[in-house]
Design a protein around this motif. Structure first.
Motif, PDB file in Angstrom:
ATOM      1  N   HIS A 290      -0.648  11.725  -0.570  1.00  0.00           N
ATOM      2  CA  HIS A 290      -0.433  10.443  -1.713  1.00  0.00           C
ATOM      3  C   HIS A 290      -0.168  10.869  -3.081  1.00  0.00           C
ATOM      4  O   HIS A 290      -0.918  12.132  -3.191  1.00  0.00           O
ATOM      5  CB  HIS A 290      -2.458   9.654  -1.743  1.00  0.00           C
TER       6      HIS A 290
ATOM      7  N   ASP B  15      -1.741   0.949  -4.738  1.00  0.00           N
ATOM      8  CA  ASP B  15      -2.929   1.320  -4.848  1.00  0.00           C
ATOM      9  C   ASP B  15      -3.425   2.714  -5.506  1.00  0.00           C
ATOM     10  O   ASP B  15      -3.342   2.981  -6.156  1.00  0.00           O
ATOM     11  CB  ASP B  15      -3.465   1.403  -3.974  1.00  0.00           C
ATOM     12  N   HIS B  16      -1.515   3.827  -4.693  1.00  0.00           N
ATOM     13  CA  HIS B  16      -1.158   5.088  -5.334  1.00  0.00           C
ATOM     14  C   HIS B  16      -0.218   5.396  -4.916  1.00  0.00           C
ATOM     15  O   HIS B  16       0.624   4.304  -4.278  1.00  0.00           O
ATOM     16  CB  HIS B  16      -1.936   5.801  -4.506  1.00  0.00           C
TER      17      HIS B  16
ATOM     18  N   TRP C 108      -8.106  -0.078  -3.902  1.00  0.00           N
ATOM     19  CA  TRP C 108      -7.707  -1.620  -4.868  1.00  0.00           C
ATOM     20  C   TRP C 108      -8.820  -3.036  -5.505  1.00  0.00           C
ATOM     21  O   TRP C 108      -8.036  -3.074  -5.859  1.00  0.00           O
ATOM     22  CB  TRP C 108      -7.379  -2.284  -3.404  1.00  0.00           C
TER      23      TRP C 108
ATOM     24  N   THR D  13      -6.698   4.492  -0.962  1.00  0.00           N
ATOM     25  CA  THR D  13      -6.774   3.153  -0.887  1.00  0.00           C
ATOM     26  C   THR D  13      -8.132   2.618  -1.017  1.00  0.00           C
ATOM     27  O   THR D  13      -8.304   1.772  -1.547  1.00  0.00           O
ATOM     28  CB  THR D  13      -6.382   2.984   0.920  1.00  0.00           C
TER      29      THR D  13
ATOM     30  N   ASP E  55       1.114  -1.239   0.315  1.00  0.00           N
ATOM     31  CA  ASP E  55       0.172   0.346  -0.066  1.00  0.00           C
ATOM     32  C   ASP E  55       1.158   1.217  -0.206  1.00  0.00           C
ATOM     33  O   ASP E  55       1.778   1.210   1.018  1.00  0.00           O
ATOM     34  CB  ASP E  55      -0.528  -0.392   1.154  1.00  0.00           C
ATOM     35  N   SER E  56       0.718   2.355  -1.126  1.00  0.00           N
ATOM     36  CA  SER E  56       1.445   3.251  -0.772  1.00  0.00           C
ATOM     37  C   SER E  56       2.661   3.015  -2.134  1.00  0.00           C
ATOM     38  O   SER E  56       3.502   4.580  -2.021  1.00  0.00           O
ATOM     39  CB  SER E  56       1.026   4.117   0.215  1.00  0.00           C
TER      40      SER E  56
HETATM   41 ZN    ZN Z   1      -3.699   2.981   0.209  1.00  0.00          ZN
END
Ligand code: ZN
Length: 451
Positions: free
Chosen positions: A404, A253-254, A51, A47, A9-10
């Motif tokens: 983000h 996701d980013h 996803w 998020t 994630d990220s």
């Molecule tokens: Zn995320």
């Protein structure tokens, strides 16, 4: 064909494929031999829904998921929080059934939904006392293998040493579980998401990034690079359990970047006369605590990494005042005003405003009227107000130094396919994976497979 998806994630391309790659031998081995590059996130680059946009190949509009919180209908105060049951579109694991899947922590996956295989729910799970697996009995195995599974940590808190300890524990347990599931289940598709990386980025960015406006160099400056090394070691141990011909993907996701500050959008709306409030506000106050005079209010907003602006429309909102025939004109005027907002020192901002019906093929559920990225997301949006200035140096909801960014990562390693660099987007993931399983994604209306 087996497919194994590592969700970080990220994870931003600048670190995972750039600055840090030389110190991550296991990840490097995959990336250098893979089809890889930056992967553009959904709008919003958050998020939830990102996803699920990845897993389904559908936009937030088609999913009816525009973020974490949603307004209930056109109510001023009632909200609902995103959860797994709101996702009605088919995901990779539905398309490939009867092939079997293992899913661990893919947001939103609480409450646990039935899958053809095994599922452990994600970071929105309240705690381990609830039912968080499919099938139900799997929970006993998870608890036994991990000695108490951890879904997420509280990362916006002052005690940063505690954050380090808790994230390390969570991640080690997650990988113990992942390895156990690899070895004991008869799977074809395996996807997990490690949320710890996002927490570490948000909690430690100012110690790591020398260009951050609140940069401090101390023992916490090592936390981000050390966490990437932890991930690399855990991934290395995990990959040893896979067959040579398993396709391995690494995705996020980013991305992530420094936060330059926080912009109190509702305070600005009051200053501009678009939001009317009764009484004076002399201390930081949540929007929900205000006595809003709806009969004189044109627009109000929610905060977060991006802003959502809502218009008070006659016949739609209970006390709406904008005539439907004026809606487009008013919205365009507010957009012009929002885009002309400058930074605290008069610097120009690259602010982006999106209209849901223009960026999605369909808008289901409770869409906002406007989605705003202040200065290309560098400025977080604060929903609170009552400050001396709308420009805040720190996040309004607890310590958080990062925001983000639009590009996450994509890497696909396939036996006998040579590595190359690409730029892709999140909607190409699902059709690409379907192709790996020998399915024709176009049959399901999914385009853009990179294979
Ligand atoms: Zn995320």
């Amino acid at each position: 064909m087996k497919v194994f998806v590592i969700g970080l994630d990220s994870a931003p391309p600048e670190l995972l494929f750039g600055k840090f790659l030389k110190d991550l031998p296991n990840i490097r081995k995959i990336v250098e031999n893979s089809i890889h590059g930056p992967m553009k996130s959904s709008i919003p680059a958050i998020t939830i829904p990102a996803w699920m946009c990845m897993a389904t190949g559908k936009t937030p509009g088609e999913l009816g998921l525009y973020g974490f919180r949603h307004r209930k209908g056109y109510s001023y105060k009632d909200i609902w929080i995103a959860h797994s049951l709101m996702v009605k579109e088919k995901a990779v694991w539905d398309y490939i059934s009867p092939k079997k899947s293992v899913l661990i922590g893919v947001p939103p996956s609480y409450p646990p939904k039935k899958v053809n295989g095994w599922l452990v729910s994600c970071f929105i799970t309240p705690d381990s006392s609830v039912n968080y697996t499919y099938p139900k009995e799997l929970k006993r195995e998870v608890e036994k293998v991990t000695g108490g599974y951890v879904f997420d940590v509280v990362f916006r808190k002052e005690d940063r040493s505690a954050v380090v300890e808790e994230v390390w524990e969570m991640t080690k347990k997650r990988f113990e579980l992942i390895r156990y599931m690899i070895e004991t289940k008869d799977w074809d598709y395996f996807e997990f998401v490690e949320i710890g990386l996002d927490r570490i980025h948000h909690a430690f960015w100012k110690y790591f990034d020398e260009t951050h406006h609140l940069h401090v160099k101390n023992e916490f400056s090592k936390v981000i690079p050390e966490y990437y090394k932890l991930l690399d070691r855990e991934i290395g141990k995990t990959l040893k359990l896979l067959d040579e011909d398993t396709a391995v993907l690494i995705v996020s996701d980013h991305g992530i970047k420094k936060m330059k500050g926080c912009f109190a959008i509702n305070q600005w709306l009051i200053e501009e006369g678009l939001l009317k409030v009764r009484g004076s506000i002399d201390k930081p106050t949540k929007f929900e605590q205000l006595d809003v005079d709806w009969s004189k209010t044109v627009a109000w907003a929610w905060g977060g990494y991006y802003a959502r602006i809502f218009l008070n429309v006659k016949g739609r909102e209970k006390e709406g005042i904008i005539r439907k025939s004026e809606y487009e004109k008013v919205r365009d005027e507010i957009t012009e005003m929002v885009k002309s907002i400058k930074g605290p020192n008069g610097e120009k901002w690259n602010t982006k405003v999106f209209y849901p019906e223009e960026i999605y093929p369909e808008c289901r559920g409770d869409k906002p009227d406007m989605i705003v990225y202040f200065d290309d997301l560098y400025w977080r949006s604060a929903g609170t107000l009552g400050y001396e200035t709308p420009y805040l140096l720190e996040n309004d909801t607890g310590p958080d130094d990062a925001v983000h960014s639009e590009y996450g990562v994509f890497s696909l390693k396939l036996n006998e396919v040579e590595g190359r660099e690409i730029v892709t987007d999140i909607y190409k993931f699902c059709p690409t994976v379907l192709r790996l399983f020998g399915l024709n994604p176009e049959k399901f209306g999914l385009r853009g497979a990179i294979l």
